[in-house]
Design an enzyme around this catalytic site. Structure first.
Site, PDB file in Angstrom:
ATOM      1  N   GLU A 120       0.812  -1.217   0.000  1.00  0.00           N
ATOM      2  CA  GLU A 120       0.000   0.000   0.000  1.00  0.00           C
ATOM      3  C   GLU A 120       0.846   1.268   0.000  1.00  0.00           C
ATOM      4  O   GLU A 120       0.500   2.244  -0.666  1.00  0.00           O
ATOM      5  CB  GLU A 120      -0.905  -0.027   1.233  1.00  0.00           C
ATOM      6  CG  GLU A 120      -1.933   1.085   1.292  1.00  0.00           C
ATOM      7  CD  GLU A 120      -2.835   0.912   2.497  1.00  0.00           C
ATOM      8  OE1 GLU A 120      -3.161   1.920   3.131  1.00  0.00           O
ATOM      9  OE2 GLU A 120      -3.212  -0.229   2.810  1.00  0.00           O
ATOM     10  N   ASP A 121       1.974   1.273   0.752  1.00  0.00           N
ATOM     11  CA  ASP A 121       2.714   2.511   0.984  1.00  0.00           C
ATOM     12  C   ASP A 121       4.088   2.563   0.325  1.00  0.00           C
ATOM     13  O   ASP A 121       4.799   3.555   0.474  1.00  0.00           O
ATOM     14  CB  ASP A 121       2.901   2.733   2.495  1.00  0.00           C
ATOM     15  CG  ASP A 121       1.572   2.974   3.205  1.00  0.00           C
ATOM     16  OD1 ASP A 121       0.612   3.380   2.529  1.00  0.00           O
ATOM     17  OD2 ASP A 121       1.500   2.744   4.428  1.00  0.00           O
TER      18      ASP A 121
END
Length: 751
Positions: A120-121
């Protein structure tokens, strides 16, 4: 992160303070899930020591090596990233893994926790995780990743779709939600560092979604921590005030609590029970909720403090109960046996409230040490992802059934927001336990009805339910279930779900099952109606649909953009496609005015015949409520099917002037069946008993009253408005003629 191997990178990095793995500290281990104190996130050096110490207590060295490898990979992937508090970002995945290690979860789960934000990051993709750590870890991480790179119509839809992805991943592997709950707990513990608006949003989301999931999975200590933290950030002043009041009360009631504890510790050994007795305190949020729901002041909440008694065997639980009841007087109606009938999340305990010294009510919870372990760690204490050869516990079976119900709801629900609403409904605590005729126990949420019970047994039983008996007595299908009810559902294979059921069902499974049945039913009815509408439109072009070759119609369906002839008919019946346009598309396949294989017909097409048995495909407009015998016209509303209006309806006239091509000729069949809604207004003399006389006359005329309304002001005359079900216009005329015979009736008119 193509072309690199973060797992192999060891030297110190620039741009942030390095997270260091230090030797394990000699700190006493806590019981799994026993305590979730606030975790400060302001340290600059992050240690892997606590995680290593906890994991080494139950995992072999080779698994610890894999965990360290996942840590190094995550550390490199999050290089240069910091939390809102200023701490290195890797401190968060380590804290999440530490929480999971308390539950003694396996190495794959701890590795996924350390890596849960890399997709996600960071630039790390799922294939890279598969390459380094295998498909199991990669699937867990992917199930936790939000859908942020996809375009959505709104933030709410994006959030709902991410929830749905996570919950469906949880249905395949419960470890997904265990990681997410640990992630949410640490985020809540460190929420001070984010802006106030974000605190409120995250706290409300936790209270509505994550805390109920924790309760549903039997993670009671985690549930308590999440709701108290949510309360703290949603209502900080109330939380602070209540916290001070509890601390003050703790001192005031110390003498009472001490006397009870002393008495219990003396009584139980005399009864031959070897027990551990602990004081327990009601959570701040539970106190606050009780004060709000029951409109009590703090001084009126008397069960803030209680006791938990832990014994070795189930027999000793009941022996302890008898000893306590012999020492203190029990309060009638305040005893619950969750050992004989466990909660659906596996919780087992005896609850009894006794009158202590000075008349103070005190609750005792009596359970075995094993029950205490399950009460703290829930489903995490018995993993669902064991080898298939191992047998499931009752808790595993119940959790498995709930997870499967999520998949059932997903299959029946197309919209993500609707799916989340169904799940929210199912997350409320179960409070009602009922029995099938064969004696099987089924747990239902408070307020559940016969229809909810029917769908919980099987979707077909819900769809085909026509009547029911509770405790061998006939009841209506909307009857709410009570503890101990024996429920028998009577079905009819020819019956289908009723849309009115949506107004009173309680569970997500029942709601989604009803909607799916109605969609299927409406689809079939729309196919039949669409076939008739297309035949009418073709007849206007002098083409007999019954003589057309099937290949011709299939080509016409493809040219119109439909996948099949059935879908084409359904779209026409639902008003998504206009029959005249489709008919012209089919006619264009022929070069001559009279296509090969078609029969020439009269230029004027016959109207569509309505028999009253079309079901959801045909609706009777509430602006004029047409009856058999009225002249009618039809309006094709996109996605909603055919709406019938009376020919003299003013609303229909205005709509027809705007969109004439969606209006078609319709007529009643000679043998119309069913009952049709209509309205009448009756002016009466306002005497005692007039309403009863009018209602009795309507019933004597074989009409059903659906609704009645009257003027609120008391005058000499009154206006009564009735919604009735009648067979046709002639039947309505007979009802009105019979009402005019009453001396109390001054005037009557059809609305």
């Amino acid at each position: 992160m193509p072309g690199s191997n973060p797992a192999a990178v060891e030297p110190a990095r620039r741009g942030r303070k390095r997270a260091v793995a230090s030797p394990a500290q000699a700190e006493p281990d806590s019981v799994a899930g026993n305590s979730f104190a606030a975790a400060p996130d302001n340290h600059s050096v992050v240690s892997l020591a606590e995680l290593t110490r906890r994991a080494s207590a139950y995992l072999p060295p080779e698994e610890l090596a894999r965990i360290r490898e996942a840590y190094r990979f995550g550390d490199q992937a999050h290089l240069g990233q910091f939390r809102s508090s200023g701490a290195p970002y890797i401190s968060h995945p380590i804290a999440v893994a530490e929480i999971l290690a308390r539950w003694k979860l396996d190495a794959d789960t701890l590795m996924a926790a350390l890596l849960h934000d890399v997709i996600e990051d960071t630039s790390v993709a799922k294939p890279i995780l598969i390459e380094h750590f295998g498909p199991h870890v990669a699937e867990l991480v992917d199930g936790l990743s939000k859908l942020e790179r996809v375009e959505f119509a709104s933030k709410e839809q994006q959030q709902a779709e991410s929830f749905r992805k996570m919950l469906l991943a949880m249905a395949r592997d419960v470890r997904v939600i265990l990681i997410k709950l640990a992630d949410r707990l640490h985020n809540m513990q460190t929420l001070d560092a984010v802006p106030r608006e974000k605190q409120q949003r995250i706290a409300r989301e936790t209270l509505e979604i994550y805390a109920p999931i924790a309760s549903r999975l039997g993670l009671h200590e985690l549930f308590r921590a999440l709701v108290d933290l949510s309360f703290q950030f949603l209502h900080p002043w109330r939380h602070q005030t209540l916290q001070k009041a509890v601390q003050a009360a703790r001192g005031n009631r110390r003498e009472v609590i001490g006397r009870i504890l002393e008495t219990v510790q003396k009584t139980l050994p005399e009864a031959g029970v070897n027990a551990q007795v602990y004081g327990r305190e009601k959570s701040l949020y539970a106190i606050y909720r009780k004060m709000r729901e029951k409109k009590l002041s703090f001084s009126q909440v008397l069960d803030i403090y209680g006791f938990r008694v832990l014994v070795d065997t189930v027999a000793q639980c009941y022996l302890t109960l008898g000893a306590l009841h012999g020492t203190f007087k029990p309060i009638p109606g305040r005893f619950k046996d969750y050992i004989a009938i466990p909660k659906i999340n596996g919780y087992q305990s005896l609850h009894t409230t006794l009158v202590g010294p000075f008349g103070t009510p005190v609750e005792f919870q009596i359970r075995t040490h094993e029950m205490q372990r399950v009460a703290q760690a829930g489903v995490a204490s018995h993993w669902l992802y064991k080898a298939e050869k191992e047998s499931f516990t009752d808790l595993q079976t119940r959790t498995h059934e709930w997870l499967q119900s999520l998949l059932d709801i997903q299959r029946q629900t197309g919209d993500s927001l609707e799916f989340i609403e169904h799940v929210k409904v199912d997350l409320f605590p179960d409070a009602v336990y009922v029995f099938t005729p064969r004696g099987q126990i089924r747990a239902m949420p408070r307020g559940a009805t016969i229809i909810d019970f029917a769908y919980s047994v099987h979707t077909d039983i819900g769809d085909q339910a026509v009547a029911a008996r509770v405790n061998q007595k006939p009841v209506s299908l909307r009857t709410e279930l009570q503890n101990g009810d024996v429920v028998e559902v009577i079905t009819d294979p020819n019956s289908k779900a009723n849309p009115n059921w949506l107004g009173f069902v309680r569970t997500g499974k029942a709601r989604s099952g009803i909607r799916q049945c109605l969609k299927t039913l409406k689809y079939k009815e729309s196919v039949d109606l669409g076939q008739r509408l297309l035949a009418q439109a073709l007849s206007a072009l002098r083409i007999d649909a019954s003589t057309l070759d099937a290949a011709v119609v299939e080509r016409g369906a493809r040219d119109a953009g439909a996948k099949s002839v059935e879908e084409l008919h359904a779209d026409i019946g639902l008003g998504k496609r206009l029959a005249p346009v489709v008919a012209r598309t089919i006619a264009l396949q022929f070069s001559s005015g009279k296509p090969s294989g078609a029969t020439l017909m009269l230029p004027r097409p016959a109207p569509v015949i309505v028999s009253g048995t079309e079901g959801a495909a045909v609706s009777y407009s509430p602006c004029c409520y047409p009856l058999p015998g009225d002249e009618i016209v039809g309006h094709m509303r996109g996605g909603h099917g055919l709406f019938l209006h009376r020919a003299d309806c003013k609303i229909a006239a205005r709509q027809r002037a705007k969109d004439a091509e969606r209006w078609i000729d319709v007529d009643w069949a000679d043998d119309v069946s069913g009952q049709f809604r209509t309205g009448i207004e009756v002016q009466v003399r306002n005497d005692r008993g007039t309403l009863g006389k009018v209602a009795a006359e309507i019933a004597a005329s074989e009409a059903n009253i659906v609704h009645v309304a009257m003027d609120e002001e008391a005058t000499e005359t009154a206006s009564m408005r009735f919604a009735l079900l009648v067979r046709d216009r002639v039947h309505l005329a007979r009802v009105m003629r019979n009402l005019r015979r009453l001396s109390e009736v001054a005037r009557i008119a059809r609305v």
